[in-house]
Design an enzyme around this catalytic site. Structure first.
Site, PDB file in Angstrom:
ATOM      1  N   HIS A  56      33.678  35.437  37.537  1.00  0.00           N
ATOM      2  CA  HIS A  56      34.072  35.810  38.897  1.00  0.00           C
ATOM      3  C   HIS A  56      33.010  36.652  39.608  1.00  0.00           C
ATOM      4  CE1 HIS A  56      35.810  39.522  36.916  1.00  0.00           C
ATOM      5  NE2 HIS A  56      35.286  40.069  37.992  1.00  0.00           N
ATOM      6  N   SER A  59      32.627  45.001  35.956  1.00  0.00           N
ATOM      7  CA  SER A  59      32.957  43.687  35.431  1.00  0.00           C
ATOM      8  C   SER A  59      31.718  42.934  34.975  1.00  0.00           C
ATOM      9  CB  SER A  59      33.675  42.867  36.494  1.00  0.00           C
ATOM     10  OG  SER A  59      34.422  41.852  35.896  1.00  0.00           O
ATOM     11  N   ASP A  99      36.648  33.357  32.170  1.00  0.00           N
ATOM     12  CA  ASP A  99      35.926  34.293  33.028  1.00  0.00           C
ATOM     13  C   ASP A  99      34.590  34.703  32.414  1.00  0.00           C
ATOM     14  OD1 ASP A  99      35.511  35.734  35.343  1.00  0.00           O
ATOM     15  OD2 ASP A  99      36.543  37.519  34.619  1.00  0.00           O
TER      16      ASP A  99
END
Length: 498
Positions: free
Chosen positions: A147, A250, A177
């Site tokens: 993402h 992230s 992901d």
């Protein structure tokens, strides 16, 4: 695109967060930075007494100097990932604060990726974002979150020493992901790879990343639990930690005290958009499997069984004669699927797959997905009060599910059946029979049975008439399980008849 836009603080980057205003302006940041150090720094004597898990002998205790050696050794292999691209018209936009309060539970898990503002031009608009990543090979391969680079037209990797490289997205896998990048460089610093499977609950872990763009930030905590299942993430048994992870973290690494990467920081649970004590990392084994497939085949293939499963709670375990709540209860089997060909039936509880125990329904999709298409696996099922062994050969998944997880059910309190039903017209339910629920009360209502549900079976016995239902109720024990069809999904509902 996903990534942290530079438009306003509430649009997030770098992990999966809840809708809502971050609510941390410049004053809030100043307050955090100037907080008394005595509140945040443990004394060396106290720190030295904190034990790490015996399972990891190289991390037997927290060093006197904290995490400094780990950070100095492996910090240079952690990178900042910045992206530029265009948000296409029609992408989901953030809602107002009032709307956020109405979102369901699963909405508290979202991509840290930024999304354009309401009223964005129809043709799309330029966006910029950032996240983290880490170098896994000296010749420039980098792991991050899918993402972080989703929809990016341009990806830049910035090293700890401020060197910058344009990166190529080798591939990405939205289901887990995970994304693999490549930069044109040699002799780069790399991380050491470990094992999430060997991590222990309570073990110290450290995250390095770029929260809110603050590069090379270090936070620490412990493993809170393992194999955590999250909404819409069927193939990832997350490591849950209490490490402070925020937008921008992230894609960054999660280290154990031996300096080994055990996970990729990916998601948080938050009502505000910022860290609230619950962060989640993709196990490094999952990420490396994805990396290997992307390098070899350019895509990720997963095994498929063709079943819908649900959790086994105490009431269902008792109604099926199982010793305790465990396994994955099969509520639907797709026609001509590997499961049907292997003899799996609705009402089976899958307790083992390919030699591995299935404790929760979420365990099964992960194991099936890991198996290559065509893999022949032995499974154990609990059927009609006894264990049976079957063999299934998985096929390649074409959609986004391998073993769908059905709805959760709460236990039914004592009471009567409480159902008003009518037989189905032969033209309804494709002629497969069943009884339509018209009114609900008593135990059935408390268990969650709804008007419009189609009752298909009672304790594994197909039900096609009122007489058959009365007969089954008359000889039933205290706990029973109803198989109902709700819209296009089958699920078991446990009842306590008292």
């Amino acid at each position: 695109m996903n990534g942290e836009p530079h438009m306003k603080a509430r649009v997030l980057v770098g992990a999966l967060v809840a809708a809502g205003v971050i609510g941390t302006g410049a004053a809030a940041y100043r307050g955090a930075i100037t907080a008394p150090l005595s509140q945040a720094v443990a004394s060396p004597v106290a720190a030295a007494g904190v034990a790490a898990p015996v399972a990891n002998p190289r991390a037997a205790s927290l060093p006197l100097n904290g995490f400094t050696e780990l950070v100095s050794t492996y910090g240079p292999a952690v990178v900042n990932v910045s992206t530029r691209g265009t948000v296409k018209a029609g992408m989901q936009m953030p809602d107002s604060d009032d709307d956020d309060a109405q979102q369901p539970f699963s909405e508290f898990f979202r991509g840290f990726g930024g999304r354009g503002p309401r009223g964005a031009p129809r043709g799309g608009m330029p966006m910029a974002g950032q996240g983290s990543g880490f170098i896994i090979s000296a010749d420039g391969y980098v792991l991050t979150n899918a993402h972080v680079v989703d929809s990016a037209d341009e990806v830049t990797v910035k090293l700890n020493d401020r060197r910058e490289y344009k990166a190529k997205v080798v591939g990405k896998d939205v289901a887990t992901d995970v994304a693999l990048l490549k930069i044109d460089a040699q002799g780069l610093p790399t991380v050491k790879l470990g094992s999430a499977a060997k991590a222990q609950v309570g073990e110290w872990v450290v995250a390095i990343g770029s929260p809110f763009g603050f590069e090379s930030s270090v936070t620490a905590g412990i493993v809170s639990t393992k194999a955590r299942s999250l909404p819409d993430a069927a193939y990832v048994p997350f490591l849950q930690t209490d490490v402070a992870v925020n937008p921008g973290n992230s894609g960054g690494p999660l280290f154990n005290l031996a300096g080994e990467v055990v996970g990729i920081n990916s998601q948080i649970y938050s009502r505000t958009g910022g860290y609230q004590g619950l962060s989640f990392a993709i196990p490094i084994e999952v990420a490396l499997n994805v990396k290997d497939q992307l390098l070899k085949n350019g895509k990720v293939s997963r095994g498929r069984l063709g079943v819908t499963v649900q959790e086994v709670n105490a009431a269902l375990a008792e109604s099926f004669g199982l010793d305790r709540p465990r396994g994955a209860l099969v509520s639907a089997v797709e026609p001509s699927s590997p499961a049907e060909k292997g003899g799996v039936q609705v009402g089976d509880i899958i307790t083992r797959y390919d030699g591995k125990a299935i404790e929760r329904s979420a365990d099964l999709p992960v194991l099936v997905a890991e198996a290559a298409p065509g893999h022949k696996a032995g499974i154990e099922v609990w059927r009609k009060g006894g264990a049976r062994s079957l063999t299934v050969t998985s096929t390649e998944i074409k959609g986004d599910r391998v073993a769908r997880r059905g709805g959760e059910n709460r236990e039914a309190p004592s009471g009567r059946l409480g159902l008003s039903v009518r037989p189905l017209d032969p033209r309804e339910n494709d002629g497969r029979g069943g009884l339509v629920v018209e009114e609900v009360g008593g135990a059935a209502a408390r268990a969650g049975v709804q008007p419009g549900d189609v009752l298909l079976s009672f304790n594994g016995t197909p039900i096609s008439s009122l007489e058959a239902l009365r007969e089954q109720v008359a000889k039933a024990g205290k706990r029973v399980a109803l198989l109902v069809l709700r819209e296009d999904r089958q699920l078991f509902v446990p009842l306590d008849l008292g």
